[in-house]
Enzyme design. Sequence first.
Site, PDB file in Angstrom:
ATOM      1  N   ARG A 237       0.856  -1.178   0.000  1.00 41.53           N
ATOM      2  CA  ARG A 237       0.000   0.000   0.000  1.00 41.53           C
ATOM      3  C   ARG A 237       0.895   1.232   0.000  1.00 41.53           C
ATOM      4  O   ARG A 237       1.880   1.297   0.757  1.00 41.53           O
ATOM      5  CB  ARG A 237      -0.903   0.013   1.243  1.00 41.53           C
ATOM      6  CG  ARG A 237      -2.097  -0.928   1.155  1.00 41.53           C
ATOM      7  CD  ARG A 237      -3.101  -0.464   0.097  1.00 41.53           C
ATOM      8  NE  ARG A 237      -4.279  -1.305   0.013  1.00 41.53           N
ATOM      9  CZ  ARG A 237      -4.464  -2.288  -0.871  1.00 41.53           C
ATOM     10  NH1 ARG A 237      -3.524  -2.585  -1.748  1.00 41.53           N
ATOM     11  NH2 ARG A 237      -5.599  -2.963  -0.907  1.00 41.53           N
ATOM     12  N   GLU A 266      -3.904   7.454  -5.377  1.00 41.40           N
ATOM     13  CA  GLU A 266      -4.073   6.728  -6.643  1.00 41.40           C
ATOM     14  C   GLU A 266      -5.366   7.187  -7.306  1.00 41.40           C
ATOM     15  O   GLU A 266      -6.359   7.392  -6.586  1.00 41.40           O
ATOM     16  CB  GLU A 266      -4.087   5.226  -6.380  1.00 41.40           C
ATOM     17  CG  GLU A 266      -2.756   4.751  -5.815  1.00 41.40           C
ATOM     18  CD  GLU A 266      -2.722   3.252  -5.511  1.00 41.40           C
ATOM     19  OE1 GLU A 266      -3.720   2.545  -5.810  1.00 41.40           O
ATOM     20  OE2 GLU A 266      -1.711   2.792  -4.977  1.00 41.40           O
ATOM     21  N   HIS A 285      -0.928   0.280 -10.169  1.00 45.67           N
ATOM     22  CA  HIS A 285      -1.545  -0.664  -9.219  1.00 45.67           C
ATOM     23  C   HIS A 285      -2.099  -1.899  -9.948  1.00 45.67           C
ATOM     24  O   HIS A 285      -3.310  -2.138  -9.973  1.00 45.67           O
ATOM     25  CB  HIS A 285      -2.649   0.039  -8.411  1.00 45.67           C
ATOM     26  CG  HIS A 285      -3.001  -0.691  -7.146  1.00 45.67           C
ATOM     27  ND1 HIS A 285      -3.378  -0.057  -5.988  1.00 45.67           N
ATOM     28  CD2 HIS A 285      -3.033  -2.027  -6.855  1.00 45.67           C
ATOM     29  CE1 HIS A 285      -3.641  -0.948  -5.046  1.00 45.67           C
ATOM     30  NE2 HIS A 285      -3.435  -2.159  -5.558  1.00 45.67           N
TER      31      HIS A 285
HETATM   32  C1  8YV Z   1      -6.638  -4.190  -6.259  1.00 43.30           C
HETATM   33  C2  8YV Z   1      -5.395  -4.916  -4.161  1.00 43.30           C
HETATM   34  O1  8YV Z   1      -6.414  -2.936  -5.779  1.00 43.30           O
HETATM   35  O2  8YV Z   1      -6.447  -6.880  -3.414  1.00 43.30           O
HETATM   36  C3  8YV Z   1      -5.919  -5.830  -3.107  1.00 43.30           C
HETATM   37  O3  8YV Z   1      -5.786  -5.489  -1.914  1.00 43.30           O
HETATM   38  O4  8YV Z   1      -4.703  -3.994  -3.874  1.00 43.30           O
HETATM   39  C4  8YV Z   1      -5.688  -5.173  -5.617  1.00 43.30           C
HETATM   40  O5  8YV Z   1      -5.892  -6.450  -5.913  1.00 43.30           O
HETATM   41  C5  8YV Z   1      -8.103  -4.316  -6.190  1.00 43.30           C
HETATM   42  O6  8YV Z   1      -8.558  -4.174  -4.894  1.00 43.30           O
HETATM   43  C6  8YV Z   1      -8.769  -5.396  -6.933  1.00 43.30           C
HETATM   44  O7  8YV Z   1      -9.891  -4.893  -7.578  1.00 43.30           O
END
Ligand code: 8YV
Length: 331
Positions: A237, A266, A285
């Site tokens: 993160r 982001e 990301h």
């Molecule tokens: C994506 C992520 O941001 O799973 C997570 O925590 O950071 C990523 O896989 C997203 O949430 C998937 O849509």
Amino acid sequence: MKPAVVLYKPLADDLRQRLDAHFEVTEIEGLDEEHVKKYASVLEKAQGIIGSGGKFDQKMLDRLPQLKVASTISAGYDKYDVDALNARGILLMHTPSALTETVADLLMGLVLSTARRLPELAERTKAGEWRENVTADWFGTDVHHKTLGVVGMGRIGMALAQRAHLGFSMPILYNARRRHAEAEQRFDATYCDLDSLMAAADFVCIILPLTDETHHLINRERLAKMKASAILINAGRGPVVDEAALIHALENHVISAAGLDVFEREPLAADSPLLRLPNVVALPHIGSATHETRYAMDATGVDNLIAAFNGQVQENCVNPQVANAAGTGRS
Ligand code: 8YV
């Protein structure tokens, strides 16, 4: 009557059918302010909610008075106020196992891309700059046999250590809340306090969730401990790294390079200094962004919602202790 569920991301047809078989589903376009207002009456009746993104703070939870289960299609759940969910007895399900290998692949990709300068040299080649055998100013640094520091030895950290140690003969240092016997046994990983890891590793890979404890864990002082030749990789993160301190470290050659898949804000602003630094590989990301993995995450999210409404919270549940209070059936 089937429980009312709000879906706020599109799903493949087969997954949508699976969801429809168990719930009365209303699909909405998103959970930004505009859509939250537009669908206020739908949210007010929702007993379940599934999707990814959105911010589940107290204000949002107030719009969801009937909510029993939230199923986030992500591993991370830093957008959720878990204390507020607990107080209301709302179960939170997530998808930690579906993306492990894919994120580890991307981490290894960032290690290789930064060390061997792959994006930069590919661009220079496309721009027609390759006119003779490359000279030292095009050289990168080796990856194999270099020391990899893993900050956060969870599932993804393990999958990265496997690739790095067994595939690239890299000695592994790691820092985590507790010792990891399996990492030590399988990958000969050495437990280190964070400052020693920062000082010794050639690659420092951050794979931590965002919590109050990890916010800006990697600050100016910690970056200053790194070797001038070392590379920082973050695919956990963004706010775990103090971005202003990182920019300072990169601009002043305190460290050699950074490979970043996550940022404090982001999408990353187009005028971010990170985008004009040649020693930065910045990605949008995409840790879990493959067709196979995003489908697997969606499927896990749907299964999680069904399981939670059946009171089955042994797997993928952030707060199983509230199962009874949620009134979702047996726990
Ligand atoms: C994506 C992520 O941001 O799973 C997570 O925590 O950071 C990523 O896989 C997203 O949430 C998937 O849509």
